[in-house]
Write an enzyme that holds these catalytic residues in place. Structure first.
Site, PDB file in Angstrom:
ATOM      1  N   CYS A  84       3.196  -2.469  10.260  1.00  0.00           N
ATOM      2  CA  CYS A  84       2.854  -1.182  10.873  1.00  0.00           C
ATOM      3  C   CYS A  84       2.074  -1.419  12.177  1.00  0.00           C
ATOM      4  O   CYS A  84       2.622  -1.903  13.146  1.00  0.00           O
ATOM      5  CB  CYS A  84       2.097  -0.316   9.881  1.00  0.00           C
ATOM      6  N   HIS A 172       5.642  -0.297   4.972  1.00  0.00           N
ATOM      7  CA  HIS A 172       4.609  -1.005   4.196  1.00  0.00           C
ATOM      8  C   HIS A 172       5.227  -1.699   2.975  1.00  0.00           C
ATOM      9  O   HIS A 172       5.371  -1.088   1.913  1.00  0.00           O
ATOM     10  CB  HIS A 172       3.524  -0.023   3.755  1.00  0.00           C
ATOM     11  N   GLU A 174       3.861  -3.765   1.082  1.00  0.00           N
ATOM     12  CA  GLU A 174       2.839  -4.007   0.063  1.00  0.00           C
ATOM     13  C   GLU A 174       2.737  -2.889  -0.962  1.00  0.00           C
ATOM     14  O   GLU A 174       2.171  -3.083  -2.040  1.00  0.00           O
ATOM     15  CB  GLU A 174       1.476  -4.248   0.728  1.00  0.00           C
TER      16      GLU A 174
END
EC number: 6.3.5.2
Length: 516
Positions: A84, A172, A174
């Site tokens: 990001c 993202h 994660e």
């Protein structure tokens, strides 16, 4: 012995709410990593000897901010993954362009991978469900980067450097919302950075025991045992490392859950044969809290008295050189962040293992590299009971902040019984692990009820159950009505001091999880 820190990833934090998730995903793959601020010194980054570097997301706009990745990151010759904001600043620092998007993108999106031969997307399909959270976008990649994935709202959804192992993703990986996010992290950490997967529970236990033995030698160690997850795992690992050199002090405040003090003694003193000194301080806490209604005052009184009693008992142990604490990695990160934080204090933090200033003891923190989920797995590896390790969080001040207003012995006993019934039924109906936290709250108001043919004018218990991923936000748990009815009936019938039970349907925000 395996050096579990030999292959490691450095994560530079630009302020994303997801940064700790990045670290947890890297470790789930089996590689050690640490988080440091984005402006950490260049010499530190150089000397850290990371196998790869990850640049986190962040709340700023790269074109409005001076916050950039240190140039040393791109000079070391190690792979870099920008996520990001991390991708945006990396591209911008290499001659690309970033602008505000016409429309912010928050939520799930489908990206189309343009180059499946690129290592970052190995073993993946062309279309991927990902989680976006951005207001800016890369509009020009510059001469050094090429686009390797795109989406409808983000034409530049992922990039790769043409000559160097630098990669960026606008989404993202994660978060669990990104379907194959863990695969992307693994591709970067293992395939691209070349890390061996040395970070596992067996290696961590072996490493911790060796480090504790080397550090402590023949000295004695004191641990404040609360019965919570962190101090319990510290007790187990220390006992395995140094045996009789460890003495645990268990201060029974009288504000624990029903029979919890006995359970702590049973697990540690009887089952594990650890030297535990149990201090019955129930009356001292009740006396100190008499007439106190303000929740902040209650927290501070409980915290100070706990440390005072612990200090008194620790002073009786001859030749003790070390004080062990259950500090975990999230505590370390938050403590570092709080040094610069301007946030208002919502509730004071009660650290039951506080280090009294007068004590001349060295600090021993065997868990300070581990996240909570890793601490639990470590506990299982050390033989601690599953239900002890995976039970719901319990506040440091105990029932002291689940009894509204003044704390009295009668109120504590009433809440303990009601709370135990709620917990028992959650287990019976296989609902306990479906909620993140569940407990009873004692309300010091009376309500009219009828039991049998008798009028009853007694107290009210509020039941609270929430579902949360990180406890920063939470939704109230939609428990079945039949279940709530059963729990309510049991409490009213079995706890004579209660005439009414209510269920809390407040999320966080606007409420907090605890009532005080």
């Amino acid at each position: 012995m395996t050096d579990i820190h030999n292959h490691k990833i450095l994560i530079l934090d630009f302020g994303s709410q997801y940064t700790q998730l990045i670290a947890r995903r890297v470790r789930e793959v089996g590689v050690f990593c640490e988080i440091f601020p984005h402006d950490v010194a260049a010499d530190f980054i150089k000397n850290y000897q990371a196998k790869g570097i990850i640049l986190s997301g962040g709340p700023e706009s790269v074109y409005d901010s001076d916050v950039k990745a240190p140039e040393i990151v791109f000079e070391l010759g190690v792979p870099v993954l920008g996520i990001c904001y991390g991708m945006q600043t990396m591209v911008m620092q290499h001659g690309g362009e970033v602008k505000g998007a016409d429309q912010s993108e928050f939520g799930k999106a489908i990206i189309n991978i343009l180059n499946l031969t690129n290592n970052i997307f190995s073993n993946m399909e062309h279309e991927q469900l990902v989680w976006m959270s951005h207001s800016d976008k890369v509009t020009q990649t510059g001469e050094h980067f090429e686009i390797i994935a795109s989406s409808t709202n983000a034409p530049v959804a992922a990039v790769a450097h043409k000559n160097k192992p630098f990669f960026g993703v606008q989404f993202h990986p994660e978060t669990t919302h990104t379907e194959n996010g863990k695969q992307i992290i693994e591709n970067f950490v293992v395939n691209i950075c070349g890390c061996d997967t040395l970070w596992n529970i067996e290696n961590i236990i072996e490493n911790d025991i060796k480090e504790i033995k080397q550090k402590v030698g023949t000295d004695k160690v004191i641990l404040g045992l609360s019965g919570g997850v962190d101090s319990s795992v510290v007790a187990a690992i220390l006992h395995q490392a140094i045996g009789d050199q460890l003495t645990c002090i268990f201060v029974d405040t009288g504000l624990l859950r029903l029979n919890e003090g006995d359970q702590v003694m049973q697990v540690f003193a009887e089952h594990m044969d650890i030297n535990v000194i149990r201090i019955n301080a129930k009356n001292r806490f009740l006396d100190a809290l008499r007439g106190i209604c303000d929740p902040e005052q209650k927290r501070k009184i409980i915290g100070k008295l706990f440390v005072d009693i612990f200090d008194e008992e620790a002073a009786k142990i001859e030749n003790a050189k070390w004080l062990a604490q259950g500090t975990i990695y999230s505590d370390v990160i938050e403590s570092a962040g709080n040094n610069q934080s301007k946030a208002h204090v919502i509730k004071s933090h009660h650290n039951v293992g506080g280090l009294p200033k007068e004590m001349k003891l060295k600090l021993l923190e065997p868990l300070r590299e581990l996240f909570k989920d890793e601490v639990r797995k470590l506990g299982l590896g050390l033989g601690l009971p599953y239900n002890m390790l995976y039970r719901h969080p319990f506040p440091g001040p105990g029932l002291g902040v689940r009894i509204l207003g003044e704390i009295k012995k009668e109120y504590v006993e009433t809440l303990q019984k009601a709370d135990a019934i709620f917990t028992e039924e959650l287990y019976k109906h296989n609902l306990y692990h479906d909620v993140s936290q569940a407990f009873g709250v004692f309300l010091p108001i009376k309500s009219v009820g009828v039991v049998g043919d008798q009028r009853r004018y007694e107290y009210v218990i509020a039941l609270r159950a929430v579902v949360s991923i990180d406890f920063m936000t939470a939704t109230w748990a939609n428990l079945p009505y039949d279940f709530l009815s059963l729990v309510s009936n049991r409490i009213v019938n079995e706890v004579k001091q209660v005439s009414r039970v209510v269920y809390d349907v407040t999320g966080k925000p606007p409420g907090t999880i605890e009532w005080e």
